[in-house]
Design a protein around this motif. Structure first.
Motif, PDB file in Angstrom:
ATOM      1  N   LEU A 145       5.171   6.309  -3.838  1.00  0.00           N
ATOM      2  CA  LEU A 145       6.246   5.546  -3.204  1.00  0.00           C
ATOM      3  C   LEU A 145       6.304   4.118  -3.735  1.00  0.00           C
ATOM      4  O   LEU A 145       7.371   3.509  -3.780  1.00  0.00           O
ATOM      5  CB  LEU A 145       6.082   5.517  -1.680  1.00  0.00           C
ATOM      6  CG  LEU A 145       6.107   6.877  -0.967  1.00  0.00           C
ATOM      7  CD1 LEU A 145       6.124   6.663   0.536  1.00  0.00           C
ATOM      8  CD2 LEU A 145       7.291   7.718  -1.416  1.00  0.00           C
ATOM      9  N   GLY A 146       5.130   3.574  -4.091  1.00  0.00           N
ATOM     10  CA  GLY A 146       5.095   2.239  -4.666  1.00  0.00           C
ATOM     11  C   GLY A 146       4.987   1.106  -3.673  1.00  0.00           C
ATOM     12  O   GLY A 146       5.213  -0.063  -4.035  1.00  0.00           O
ATOM     13  N   ASP A 147       4.631   1.397  -2.426  1.00  0.00           N
ATOM     14  CA  ASP A 147       4.542   0.345  -1.416  1.00  0.00           C
ATOM     15  C   ASP A 147       3.145  -0.254  -1.299  1.00  0.00           C
ATOM     16  O   ASP A 147       2.850  -0.973  -0.340  1.00  0.00           O
ATOM     17  CB  ASP A 147       5.001   0.868  -0.055  1.00  0.00           C
ATOM     18  CG  ASP A 147       4.077   1.950   0.509  1.00  0.00           C
ATOM     19  OD1 ASP A 147       3.210   2.451  -0.243  1.00  0.00           O
ATOM     20  OD2 ASP A 147       4.215   2.284   1.708  1.00  0.00           O
ATOM     21  N   GLY A 148       2.269   0.053  -2.261  1.00  0.00           N
ATOM     22  CA  GLY A 148       0.926  -0.511  -2.262  1.00  0.00           C
ATOM     23  C   GLY A 148      -0.071   0.265  -1.444  1.00  0.00           C
ATOM     24  O   GLY A 148      -1.222  -0.159  -1.303  1.00  0.00           O
ATOM     25  N   SER A 149       0.343   1.406  -0.912  1.00  0.00           N
ATOM     26  CA  SER A 149      -0.547   2.217  -0.077  1.00  0.00           C
ATOM     27  C   SER A 149      -0.494   3.667  -0.538  1.00  0.00           C
ATOM     28  O   SER A 149       0.209   4.016  -1.494  1.00  0.00           O
ATOM     29  CB  SER A 149      -0.116   2.131   1.395  1.00  0.00           C
ATOM     30  OG  SER A 149       1.001   2.973   1.642  1.00  0.00           O
ATOM     31  N   THR A 150      -1.258   4.510   0.164  1.00  0.00           N
ATOM     32  CA  THR A 150      -1.166   5.956  -0.039  1.00  0.00           C
ATOM     33  C   THR A 150      -0.778   6.618   1.280  1.00  0.00           C
ATOM     34  O   THR A 150      -1.129   7.759   1.550  1.00  0.00           O
ATOM     35  CB  THR A 150      -2.500   6.531  -0.551  1.00  0.00           C
ATOM     36  OG1 THR A 150      -3.562   6.154   0.343  1.00  0.00           O
ATOM     37  CG2 THR A 150      -2.812   6.016  -1.958  1.00  0.00           C
ATOM     38  N   THR A 151      -0.038   5.888   2.098  1.00  0.00           N
ATOM     39  CA  THR A 151       0.390   6.352   3.414  1.00  0.00           C
ATOM     40  C   THR A 151       1.754   7.018   3.336  1.00  0.00           C
ATOM     41  O   THR A 151       2.705   6.449   2.783  1.00  0.00           O
ATOM     42  CB  THR A 151       0.474   5.179   4.402  1.00  0.00           C
ATOM     43  OG1 THR A 151      -0.804   4.536   4.488  1.00  0.00           O
ATOM     44  CG2 THR A 151       0.887   5.655   5.785  1.00  0.00           C
ATOM     45  N   THR A 152       1.869   8.219   3.877  1.00  0.00           N
ATOM     46  CA  THR A 152       3.147   8.916   3.926  1.00  0.00           C
ATOM     47  C   THR A 152       4.141   8.131   4.767  1.00  0.00           C
ATOM     48  O   THR A 152       3.795   7.599   5.824  1.00  0.00           O
ATOM     49  CB  THR A 152       2.970  10.325   4.501  1.00  0.00           C
ATOM     50  OG1 THR A 152       2.208  11.112   3.577  1.00  0.00           O
ATOM     51  CG2 THR A 152       4.304  11.008   4.764  1.00  0.00           C
ATOM     52  N   ARG A 153       5.372   8.056   4.301  1.00  0.00           N
ATOM     53  CA  ARG A 153       6.437   7.356   5.016  1.00  0.00           C
ATOM     54  C   ARG A 153       7.543   8.356   5.334  1.00  0.00           C
ATOM     55  O   ARG A 153       8.121   8.945   4.438  1.00  0.00           O
ATOM     56  CB  ARG A 153       7.007   6.216   4.188  1.00  0.00           C
ATOM     57  CG  ARG A 153       5.963   5.253   3.636  1.00  0.00           C
ATOM     58  CD  ARG A 153       5.294   4.443   4.727  1.00  0.00           C
ATOM     59  NE  ARG A 153       4.318   3.501   4.167  1.00  0.00           N
ATOM     60  CZ  ARG A 153       3.564   2.691   4.891  1.00  0.00           C
ATOM     61  NH1 ARG A 153       3.666   2.699   6.217  1.00  0.00           N
ATOM     62  NH2 ARG A 153       2.705   1.864   4.321  1.00  0.00           N
ATOM     63  N   THR A 154       7.819   8.547   6.619  1.00  0.00           N
ATOM     64  CA  THR A 154       8.843   9.508   7.014  1.00  0.00           C
ATOM     65  C   THR A 154      10.235   8.889   7.071  1.00  0.00           C
ATOM     66  O   THR A 154      11.231   9.604   7.206  1.00  0.00           O
ATOM     67  CB  THR A 154       8.514  10.126   8.378  1.00  0.00           C
ATOM     68  OG1 THR A 154       8.476   9.083   9.362  1.00  0.00           O
ATOM     69  CG2 THR A 154       7.162  10.826   8.336  1.00  0.00           C
ATOM     70  N   ALA A 155      10.303   7.581   6.988  1.00  0.00           N
ATOM     71  CA  ALA A 155      11.577   6.872   6.914  1.00  0.00           C
ATOM     72  C   ALA A 155      11.531   5.958   5.699  1.00  0.00           C
ATOM     73  O   ALA A 155      10.448   5.537   5.266  1.00  0.00           O
ATOM     74  CB  ALA A 155      11.828   6.060   8.183  1.00  0.00           C
ATOM     75  N   PHE A 156      12.665   5.638   5.146  1.00  0.00           N
ATOM     76  CA  PHE A 156      12.703   4.825   3.932  1.00  0.00           C
ATOM     77  C   PHE A 156      12.151   3.425   4.180  1.00  0.00           C
ATOM     78  O   PHE A 156      12.489   2.770   5.169  1.00  0.00           O
ATOM     79  CB  PHE A 156      14.132   4.732   3.397  1.00  0.00           C
ATOM     80  CG  PHE A 156      14.527   5.933   2.595  1.00  0.00           C
ATOM     81  CD1 PHE A 156      14.253   6.005   1.238  1.00  0.00           C
ATOM     82  CD2 PHE A 156      15.161   7.014   3.197  1.00  0.00           C
ATOM     83  CE1 PHE A 156      14.601   7.117   0.484  1.00  0.00           C
ATOM     84  CE2 PHE A 156      15.519   8.133   2.461  1.00  0.00           C
ATOM     85  CZ  PHE A 156      15.234   8.187   1.099  1.00  0.00           C
ATOM     86  N   VAL A 157      11.286   2.984   3.263  1.00  0.00           N
ATOM     87  CA  VAL A 157      10.739   1.638   3.305  1.00  0.00           C
ATOM     88  C   VAL A 157      11.114   0.938   2.008  1.00  0.00           C
ATOM     89  O   VAL A 157      11.186   1.554   0.940  1.00  0.00           O
ATOM     90  CB  VAL A 157       9.205   1.643   3.466  1.00  0.00           C
ATOM     91  CG1 VAL A 157       8.810   2.219   4.815  1.00  0.00           C
ATOM     92  CG2 VAL A 157       8.533   2.432   2.342  1.00  0.00           C
ATOM     93  N   GLN A 158      11.367  -0.375   2.095  1.00  0.00           N
ATOM     94  CA  GLN A 158      11.705  -1.111   0.883  1.00  0.00           C
ATOM     95  C   GLN A 158      10.451  -1.356   0.066  1.00  0.00           C
ATOM     96  O   GLN A 158       9.379  -1.650   0.599  1.00  0.00           O
ATOM     97  CB  GLN A 158      12.368  -2.450   1.210  1.00  0.00           C
ATOM     98  CG  GLN A 158      12.851  -3.170  -0.032  1.00  0.00           C
ATOM     99  CD  GLN A 158      13.664  -4.419   0.265  1.00  0.00           C
ATOM    100  OE1 GLN A 158      14.004  -4.683   1.423  1.00  0.00           O
ATOM    101  NE2 GLN A 158      13.988  -5.183  -0.764  1.00  0.00           N
ATOM    102  N   ILE A 159      10.574  -1.211  -1.242  1.00  0.00           N
ATOM    103  CA  ILE A 159       9.451  -1.396  -2.146  1.00  0.00           C
ATOM    104  C   ILE A 159       9.545  -2.797  -2.744  1.00  0.00           C
ATOM    105  O   ILE A 159      10.414  -3.082  -3.577  1.00  0.00           O
ATOM    106  CB  ILE A 159       9.456  -0.338  -3.257  1.00  0.00           C
ATOM    107  CG1 ILE A 159       9.521   1.077  -2.644  1.00  0.00           C
ATOM    108  CG2 ILE A 159       8.235  -0.501  -4.149  1.00  0.00           C
ATOM    109  CD1 ILE A 159       8.426   1.376  -1.647  1.00  0.00           C
TER     110      ILE A 159
END
Length: 273
Positions: free
Chosen positions: A165-179
């Motif tokens: 996802l590129g958000d700096g984590s390895t956490t699943t995101r069920t809703a869109f997060v800004q990168i």
């Protein structure tokens, strides 16, 4: 092969090497191949799907395999469609799309959060994702989605075990997060768990799975946030494969990296070819 009807030629037989017509329509505007299924948009804005459908990845409200194109709903304002490339037909398969009004839609498998609707629920027909109407670009991986908004911001949702996802984590995101906060993203691509993007200044960026050097940063290190690949500023287009990637520069030259040419040595394959 056409074992799941993905060729759309009315059979599930494996076809020969020559191109074959799909139906008799002459108004196809765009088409994309997914993992065992295909999606297309006709010039009148209608959406069509064919091939594997075990998880309703075609979006026709069924789980019936289709060997010929079937119309998905009645809407006539589809602009972009992106079927997932996963070949694991019994456990994966989803599609994301954008309408001409800038709204985002998704269907098929959603248990990994890849539809981005916050529910981790599979959908059998196109379902609007959120209320925003400023989506412009979309790309799908095995179980994640990348998207760019009209303002150039980058967004992601879904499975994130490899940092794809590129958000700096390895956490699943069920809703869109800004990168990040950048608003100069021009295009995005992904395959499997590796992600790629090009900025408006022509720089190339990549993140996620890098086990075969498919990110092109000279290493085999997993990246959980976008890293710039080299320093060149003339990248035009990028595409990912199962263990490699390819890109075109504005000069018209073609570049590939990762596990390529049958060579499996990571040090060698992380270099440009």
């Amino acid at each position: 092969g056409g074992g799941n009807g993905q060729l759309g030629n009315g059979t599930t037989a494996i076809a020969g090497g020559d191109p074959q017509p799909v139906g008799t329509s002459t108004n196809w505007a765009s088409v994309r191949a997914g993992g065992g299924f295909s999606m297309g948009i006709q010039a009148d804005g209608t959406l069509w799907g064919w091939g594997a459908n075990s998880i309703s990845q075609l979006g026709d409200g069924t789980t019936t395999t289709r060997s010929s194109p079937v119309k998905i709903g009645t809407a006539t304002d589809w602009a972009v469609v992106a079927p997932s490339p996963s070949a694991t037909l019994t456990t994966n398969g989803f599609t994301m799309a954008i309408k001409t009004n800038g709204t985002l839609w998704g269907w098929g498998l959603g248990t990994g959060g890849q539809l981005g609707d916050g529910a981790s629920t599979s959908r059998t027909t196109p379902t609007q994702i959120g209320a925003d109407a400023d989506w412009s670009k979309i790309a799908t991986g095995s179980a994640h989605t990348l998207a760019i908004k009209a303002n150039g911001s980058l967004w992601a949702a879904g499975t994130n075990s490899n940092g794809q996802l590129g958000d700096g984590s390895t956490t699943t995101r069920t809703a869109f997060v800004q990168i990040g906060s950048a608003t100069d993203w021009a295009s995005v691509a992904t395959y499997g768990s590796s992600s790629y993007a090009i900025k408006t200044n022509g720089t190339l960026w990549a993140w996620g799975l890098n086990s075969t050097g498919q990110l092109g940063d000279g290493s085999t290190t997993q990246r959980t946030a976008p890293v710039q690949i080299g320093t060149d500023t003339n990248w035009l287009q990028v595409a990912g494969g199962s263990a490699h990637a390819a890109a075109i520069k504005t000069t018209g030259t073609l570049w590939v990296w990762g596990t390529c040419f049958g060579h499996a040595d990571a040090e060698y394959d992380a270099d440009w070819h």
